[in-house]
Design an enzyme around this catalytic site. Structure first.
Site, PDB file in Angstrom:
ATOM      1  N   GLY A  10       0.838  -1.210   0.000  1.00  0.00           N
ATOM      2  CA  GLY A  10       0.000   0.000   0.000  1.00  0.00           C
ATOM      3  C   GLY A  10       0.864   1.248   0.000  1.00  0.00           C
ATOM      4  O   GLY A  10       1.877   1.299   0.684  1.00  0.00           O
ATOM      5  N   ASP A 102       5.895  -4.819   5.882  1.00  0.00           N
ATOM      6  CA  ASP A 102       6.206  -6.174   6.303  1.00  0.00           C
ATOM      7  C   ASP A 102       6.316  -7.163   5.126  1.00  0.00           C
ATOM      8  O   ASP A 102       7.286  -7.921   5.026  1.00  0.00           O
ATOM      9  CB  ASP A 102       5.076  -6.584   7.260  1.00  0.00           C
ATOM     10  N   ASP A 126       0.576   1.992   8.751  1.00  0.00           N
ATOM     11  CA  ASP A 126       0.151   1.224   9.936  1.00  0.00           C
ATOM     12  C   ASP A 126       1.149   1.292  11.107  1.00  0.00           C
ATOM     13  O   ASP A 126       0.796   0.961  12.245  1.00  0.00           O
ATOM     14  CB  ASP A 126      -0.070  -0.246   9.568  1.00  0.00           C
ATOM     15  N   ASP A 128       3.501  -0.655  11.942  1.00  0.00           N
ATOM     16  CA  ASP A 128       3.584  -1.928  12.674  1.00  0.00           C
ATOM     17  C   ASP A 128       4.849  -2.735  12.387  1.00  0.00           C
ATOM     18  O   ASP A 128       4.889  -3.937  12.603  1.00  0.00           O
ATOM     19  CB  ASP A 128       2.326  -2.778  12.384  1.00  0.00           C
TER      20      ASP A 128
END
Ligand code: F6P
Length: 341
Positions: A10, A102, A126, A128
């Protein structure tokens, strides 16, 4: 030196700022830079574009990515992996800078283990990714989400309504938590803390009469106890096995209205928070990371990801960076719950 650069997954505000910094530093060293279009798909299809600093000089404030992106998985099987390695050689590349989250960086790690000279740059709204304190794009997404929540609070107040705002965040609730706290939301629901619909209903019954209106922020990947997995729009999965999330806001709004009788609306800002012009924080972080990635290439250090730790930019092993998802820590969960009580 001939360096390939790609953006995968994204998009996130700040990608163009990274590319810009890569080009600036690479040109100072006399390196040539090739844009690999549509993420890993460009390596598989040999779809490339020559890049010059002058192409992106004025794009520091532009969200998106000038070299496009996709969710193509280059390590889904051995043949695909081999093709990537073969095409890297055919394109005459000496190094590859892979900018992604990721999935992109897990693929980069595997390709590096198979001999590809790759440096990773962490990106995701995000936030993350474990190996870095912040990813660029996050700050912009938080600010955009905060503004959306704040305007929804205003209209909710006028109508004495309950407003449920669904915010992006697949595995981790960082954006929902930061934007919800910053906008003074009444309740924040995130994937790290599965919840019961009945508890939310009780909260609304108790708080709404006292406050008049309520704003509830829910991360798209938030989990409802006793419900099998997250709420999804579609059962289709992408090449990395991710389902298309979305719908928890609508679901919750209906449940609240049914159980309480209070007029409740669901709003989903969705991709709007990904397309905003990057904040100064994200522009500077992206620029520092792009610059640092070229420094690693110049030194011949591969299999690493550039990262922000505290206020310093350093490098960490790609394997460490993608080992686990960085979830919202307990102290922040305690804080949001204390504010919602
Ligand atoms: O990974 C970033 C992210 O924005 C997630 O928050 C969200 O679940 C996903 O991408 C949406 O992906 P797409 O743009 O493919 O719909």
């Amino acid at each position: 030196m001939r360096i390939g650069v790609l953006t995968g997954g994204g998009d996130a505000p700040g990608l163009n700022a990274v590319i810009r910094a890569v080009l600036k530093r690479a040109e100072q060293y006399g390196f040539e830079v090739v844009g690999i279009k549509y993420g890993w798909a460009g390596l598989l299809n040999m779809d490339t574009v020559p890049l010059k600093y002058s192409d992106v000089e004025d794009k520091i404030g532009e969200a998106g990515t000038v070299i496009k992106t996709s969710r193509t998985n280059p390590v889904k099987d051995e043949a695909t992996m081999n093709k990537c390695i073969e095409n890297f050689r055919k394109l005459g590349l000496d190094a590859l800078i892979a900018i992604g989250g990721d999935d992109t960086l897990t693929a980069a790690r595997k390709l590096h283990e198979s001999g590809l000279k790759v440096v990773g740059v962490p990106k995701t709204i995000d936030n993350d990714l474990k190996g870095t304190d912040y990813t660029f794009g996050f700050d912009t997404a938080v600010n955009a989400a905060m503004q959306a929540i704040e305007s929804l609070k205003t209209t909710a107040r006028s109508h004495d309504r309950v407003m449920v705002v669904e915010i992006m965040g697949r595995h981790a609730g960082w954006i929902a938590l930061y934007s919800g706290l910053a906008a003074g939301a009444d309740l924040i629901l995130i994937p790290e803390e599965p919840f019961k619909v009945s508890d939310v209903v009780e909260f609304v019954k108790r708080k709404k009469p006292e406050k008049g209106s309520l704003t509830i922020v829910v991360a798209e990947g938030a989990l409802i106890e006793d419900y099998k997995g997250p709420i999804t729009k579609d059962v289709k999965v992408d090449q990395y096995g991710h389902v298309y999330l979305g719908g928890i806001g609508e679901f919750l709004a209906k449940e609240i209205e049914k159980a309480t009788g209070f007029e409740t609306r669901a709003v989903v800002p969705a991709h709007i928070i990904r397309g905003m012009s990057p904040t100064a924080f994200d522009r500077v972080l992206a620029t520092r990371l792009g610059y640092a990635a070229v420094e690693l290439v110049r030194k011949g250090v591969f299999g690493k990801m550039v990262a922000l730790r505290g206020t310093e930019i350093m490098s960490v092993d790609l394997s460490e960076a993608v080992a686990e998802t960085k979830l919202v820590d307990k102290s922040l969960i305690e804080l949001k719950n204390a504010l919602a009580s």
